[in-house]
Scaffold this motif. Structure first.
Motif, PDB file in Angstrom:
ATOM      1  N   LYS A 155      10.751   7.758   0.637  1.00 60.72           N
ATOM      2  CA  LYS A 155      10.167   7.532  -0.686  1.00 60.72           C
ATOM      3  C   LYS A 155      10.324   6.072  -1.117  1.00 60.72           C
ATOM      4  N   PRO A 156       9.465   5.214  -0.585  1.00 58.78           N
ATOM      5  CA  PRO A 156       9.514   3.800  -0.947  1.00 58.78           C
ATOM      6  C   PRO A 156       8.855   3.524  -2.307  1.00 58.78           C
ATOM      7  N   TYR A 157       9.500   3.983  -3.379  1.00 55.87           N
ATOM      8  CA  TYR A 157       8.962   3.798  -4.725  1.00 55.87           C
ATOM      9  C   TYR A 157       9.009   2.327  -5.148  1.00 55.87           C
ATOM     10  N   ILE A 158       8.139   1.964  -6.061  1.00 60.45           N
ATOM     11  CA  ILE A 158       8.225   0.663  -6.709  1.00 60.45           C
ATOM     12  C   ILE A 158       9.328   0.774  -7.751  1.00 60.45           C
ATOM     13  N   ASP A 215      -4.007   3.042 -13.581  1.00 57.74           N
ATOM     14  CA  ASP A 215      -3.939   1.632 -13.950  1.00 57.74           C
ATOM     15  C   ASP A 215      -3.052   0.864 -12.981  1.00 57.74           C
ATOM     16  N   MET A 216      -1.949   1.501 -12.584  1.00 56.92           N
ATOM     17  CA  MET A 216      -1.041   0.885 -11.629  1.00 56.92           C
ATOM     18  C   MET A 216      -1.769   0.594 -10.319  1.00 56.92           C
ATOM     19  N   ASP A 217      -2.532   1.560  -9.870  1.00 57.83           N
ATOM     20  CA  ASP A 217      -3.278   1.429  -8.624  1.00 57.83           C
ATOM     21  C   ASP A 217      -4.243   0.251  -8.703  1.00 57.83           C
ATOM     22  N   ASP A 254       0.841  -1.214   0.000  1.00 57.10           N
ATOM     23  CA  ASP A 254       0.000   0.000   0.000  1.00 57.10           C
ATOM     24  C   ASP A 254       0.865   1.250   0.000  1.00 57.10           C
ATOM     25  N   LYS A 255       1.879   1.250   0.843  1.00 53.69           N
ATOM     26  CA  LYS A 255       2.773   2.403   0.983  1.00 53.69           C
ATOM     27  C   LYS A 255       3.509   2.664  -0.333  1.00 53.69           C
ATOM     28  N   ALA A 256       3.965   1.593  -0.971  1.00 59.84           N
ATOM     29  CA  ALA A 256       4.707   1.717  -2.224  1.00 59.84           C
ATOM     30  C   ALA A 256       3.836   2.272  -3.349  1.00 59.84           C
ATOM     31  N   LYS A 276       2.405   6.656  -6.900  1.00 57.39           N
ATOM     32  CA  LYS A 276       1.325   7.447  -7.499  1.00 57.39           C
ATOM     33  C   LYS A 276       1.580   8.940  -7.344  1.00 57.39           C
ATOM     34  N   GLY A 277       2.317   9.314  -6.304  1.00 53.86           N
ATOM     35  CA  GLY A 277       2.562  10.725  -6.040  1.00 53.86           C
ATOM     36  C   GLY A 277       3.746  11.303  -6.808  1.00 53.86           C
ATOM     37  N   ALA A 278       4.462  10.476  -7.561  1.00 56.67           N
ATOM     38  CA  ALA A 278       5.611  10.974  -8.319  1.00 56.67           C
ATOM     39  C   ALA A 278       5.151  11.933  -9.420  1.00 56.67           C
TER      40      ALA A 278
END
Length: 255
Positions: free
Chosen positions: A208-211, A161-163, A45-47, A52-54
């Motif tokens: 910033k725990p990005y995927i 779409d990612m979400d 969820d965090k990732a 999404k916020g990038a």
């Protein structure tokens, strides 16, 4: 020229430390795990929320859609700018540039012959399109939510779409791994019904725990995609008008 939005759902890796963080040489302690106390689902969820916020990122990888391989490498930002390239399933390569609500695509001969014209177009029709566009850019409107090359420039749709496509229930945390020198938490989810396993790698960064990478194995849409260059502005410029062919004009001529 359908863009496989599910291409984004894919990944795989090894072991390291976040660049600039505490090293792992003898006598040094490993950096603290920023996800201590969190379940795999909570990390997922965090990732997703962080990614999404990038305001911008780069996506590159390979996938399979309708039984055919496709590869993409492009950067996109939240201002409608994008640039990159795609490799067609049936051969050929095309460069893509998007800015100001318009997308431009310039393909090589093999690309236009394999993708040109309407679905089911004859070799003669595809050849004619290839000749018309040789060395020129096809100009197309970037419609929000639409499929096609314009989808590369729609950051909002990509993260939507990612979400929707990223699993966040029933995840399992595997052994940490490395993605291009960055330490990552590895999360996986097996879907028995679809016969696929989705594994994605989350930067072990408390802020910033990005995927960083997603891999899908099995199922109908296997592939791998990497994400990077987060929040890095994308500079894109429209090609000269005398080097473009307006798709709207082509459609008028066809009708």
């Amino acid at each position: 020229m359908r863009v496989d939005r599910k291409l984004w759902t894919v990944a795989a890796v090894c072991v390291a430390v976040v660049a600039g963080a505490t090293g792992c040489s003898k006598g040094e302690e490993k950096a603290a795990d920023p996800f201590t106390g969190l379940t795999a689902d909570a990390i997922a969820d965090k990732a997703v929320e962080t990614t999404k916020g990038a305001t911008a990122f780069r996506m590159h990888g390979k996938g399979n859609t309708d039984g055919e391989d496709v590869s993409v490498d492009f950067s996109v930002d939240d201002k409608g700018n994008c640039k990159g390239s795609m490799q067609a399933a049936k051969g050929g390569k095309a460069d893509i540039v998007g800015t100001g609500g318009t997308t431009y695509m310039k393909g090589d001969d093999a690309f236009w012959k394999s993708t040109g014209g309407d679905e089911g177009a004859s070799a003669e029709e595809s050849g004619a399109m290839s000749a018309l566009l040789k060395g020129r850019w096809l100009k197309m409107p970037s419609e929000a939510g639409a499929e096609g090359p314009g989808a590369f420039c729609d950051l909002k749709q990509i993260v939507k779409d990612m979400d929707e496509e990223t699993p966040r229930k029933g995840m399992t945390r595997e052994a940490d791994a490395d993605v291009d020198g960055r330490s990552a938490a590895v999360l996986s989810k097996k879907d028995t019904a679809k016969g696929e396993t989705v594994t994605f790698y989350v930067a072990k960064d408390a802020a910033k725990p990005y995927i960083l990478r997603v891999v899908t194995t099995g199922g109908k849409d296997p592939g791998t995609v990497d994400l990077g260059d987060f929040d890095k502005p994308v500079t894109a410029a429209a090609p000269p008008a005398d080097q473009t062919v307006d798709m709207a004009e082509l459609m008028k001529g066809a009708s």
